[in-house]
Design an enzyme around this catalytic site. Structure first.
Site, PDB file in Angstrom:
ATOM      1  N   HIS A 138       0.828  -1.209   0.000  1.00  0.00           N
ATOM      2  CA  HIS A 138       0.000   0.000   0.000  1.00  0.00           C
ATOM      3  C   HIS A 138       0.863   1.260   0.000  1.00  0.00           C
ATOM      4  O   HIS A 138       1.608   1.519   0.948  1.00  0.00           O
ATOM      5  CB  HIS A 138      -0.919   0.018   1.238  1.00  0.00           C
ATOM      6  CG  HIS A 138      -1.611   1.333   1.428  1.00  0.00           C
ATOM      7  ND1 HIS A 138      -1.502   2.083   2.581  1.00  0.00           N
ATOM      8  CD2 HIS A 138      -2.407   2.051   0.590  1.00  0.00           C
ATOM      9  CE1 HIS A 138      -2.205   3.195   2.452  1.00  0.00           C
ATOM     10  NE2 HIS A 138      -2.759   3.199   1.254  1.00  0.00           N
ATOM     11  N   VAL A 149       5.734   2.566   1.635  1.00  0.00           N
ATOM     12  CA  VAL A 149       4.911   1.449   1.166  1.00  0.00           C
ATOM     13  C   VAL A 149       4.669   0.544   2.366  1.00  0.00           C
ATOM     14  O   VAL A 149       5.612   0.013   2.952  1.00  0.00           O
ATOM     15  CB  VAL A 149       5.578   0.635   0.033  1.00  0.00           C
ATOM     16  CG1 VAL A 149       4.628  -0.465  -0.446  1.00  0.00           C
ATOM     17  CG2 VAL A 149       5.972   1.530  -1.123  1.00  0.00           C
ATOM     18  N   GLU A 150       3.412   0.392   2.762  1.00  0.00           N
ATOM     19  CA  GLU A 150       3.071  -0.516   3.853  1.00  0.00           C
ATOM     20  C   GLU A 150       2.961  -1.927   3.280  1.00  0.00           C
ATOM     21  O   GLU A 150       2.163  -2.174   2.372  1.00  0.00           O
ATOM     22  CB  GLU A 150       1.760  -0.104   4.507  1.00  0.00           C
ATOM     23  CG  GLU A 150       1.848   1.224   5.230  1.00  0.00           C
ATOM     24  CD  GLU A 150       0.519   1.673   5.796  1.00  0.00           C
ATOM     25  OE1 GLU A 150       0.455   1.940   7.001  1.00  0.00           O
ATOM     26  OE2 GLU A 150      -0.463   1.769   5.033  1.00  0.00           O
ATOM     27  N   VAL A 151       3.764  -2.835   3.802  1.00  0.00           N
ATOM     28  CA  VAL A 151       3.802  -4.213   3.315  1.00  0.00           C
ATOM     29  C   VAL A 151       3.109  -5.095   4.351  1.00  0.00           C
ATOM     30  O   VAL A 151       3.551  -5.194   5.498  1.00  0.00           O
ATOM     31  CB  VAL A 151       5.253  -4.675   3.091  1.00  0.00           C
ATOM     32  CG1 VAL A 151       5.301  -6.153   2.724  1.00  0.00           C
ATOM     33  CG2 VAL A 151       5.903  -3.828   1.995  1.00  0.00           C
TER      34      VAL A 151
END
Length: 311
Positions: A138, A149-151
């Site tokens: 995200h 970036v949220e993983v």
């Protein structure tokens, strides 16, 4: 992920998909954009080129458009790709259908990534035969500019695949952060939601108008958070007791008025323990100096930008 050239597929040619494509293409990779809407597909290349010129100040983007290919469907398009970055509308059923279709055509070792803003991988991948392949990547829009970036992986995903995903985003200069459990909205949007909901309440109650609220944020919290996060901001709050004193003397008394439950002592203790690990007291002076330097630089840039706009 090594520095060799890869082929990356982006599924969805909207603003987020275009921004991902710009990021991947600027690195020199081949980008295959899958966009079924002809009127959108026809404008993708010029839109991405203009995006790079305006937002990044990149005047010399000659040849980047040669890295971008546009397709109307998935069949054959995903052959040989290293990764697939989905960027379709935020609708659970649509994403479920898309990922089931992507799985049919994707190479067995390709990364399957979702730009979902709130829908967890375990929901988006419900129709996949192997939902453990799907990982949330995200971005904070636009991803070709903002580095976060949220993983977030589902409970069945192997950690090796998470590591491969983190390395993938780092190769493009992003700052991927792994979240350890799924939660709707992930972290950034939940924090955003908390601020926006309180802002809406303050505006609705006539305490502040919309314009002044933005002025308050951009000249205080926004400026501070551009340099440091809220935990370090609490540590460096100027209070002798750091974040513990801030939580107990400033935040706790507000909870009732804001309709929130007071923080239990064990939660405050947990936050303070983690803050002490990441920000030891002997480093506070150096951290404060770096904070002030960064905030000063941001203010100078803002002033120059404002002056140039007025000229």
């Amino acid at each position: 992920m090594k520095n060799s050239r890869h082929t990356i597929a982006v599924v969805g040619g909207g603003m987020t998909g275009s921004s991902w494509a710009a990021l991947f293409a600027m690195r020199g990779d081949i980008v295959r954009i899958v966009e079924a809407r002809p009127e959108v597909a026809a404008t993708l290349k010029p839109r991405i080129m203009e995006m790079l010129k305006q937002s990044l100040g990149v005047s010399n983007v000659f040849g980047v458009d040669r890295n971008i290919e546009v397709y109307s469907g998935l069949e054959g398009t995903l052959d040989g790709v290293y990764a697939i970055q989905e960027a379709v509308s935020e609708q659970a059923e649509l994403k479920q259908q898309i990922f089931a279709e992507i799985e049919k055509h994707a190479p067995p070792n390709a990364l399957i990534l979702s730009s979902s803003s709130a829908i967890p991988a375990s929901v988006a991948g419900e129709q996949m035969e192997d939902p453990s392949r799907l990982i949330i990547g995200h971005p904070f829009h636009p991803p070709h500019i903002l580095p976060l970036v949220e993983v977030v992986a589902g409970p069945q995903t192997d950690y090796e695949l998470v590591e491969k995903t983190l390395a993938f985003y780092r190769a493009y200069g992003r700052v991927p952060v792994q979240l350890y459990r799924e939660v709707p909205g992930f972290v950034a949007n939940r924090l955003l939601g908390a601020v926006v909901l309180e802002a809406a309440d303050l505006i609705n109650r006539g305490i502040v108008n919309a314009g002044d609220l933005d002025t308050i944020i951009t000249n205080s919290l926004g400026l501070r958070w551009a340099a440091i996060g809220p935990v370090l901001a609490g540590v460096l709050s100027g209070m002798p007791g750091g974040i513990e004193q801030l939580l107990k003397q400033i935040i706790q008394p507000l909870t009732d008025n804001m309709g929130k439950e007071p923080l239990p002592d064990e939660v405050i203790e947990k936050i303070c323990r983690q803050a002490a690990i990441y920000y030891p007291k002997e480093e506070w002076n150096d951290l404060a100096r770096r904070r002030d330097q960064q905030q000063g630089m941001i203010l100078k840039i803002q002033k120059r930008t404002t002056l140039s706009t007025l000229e």
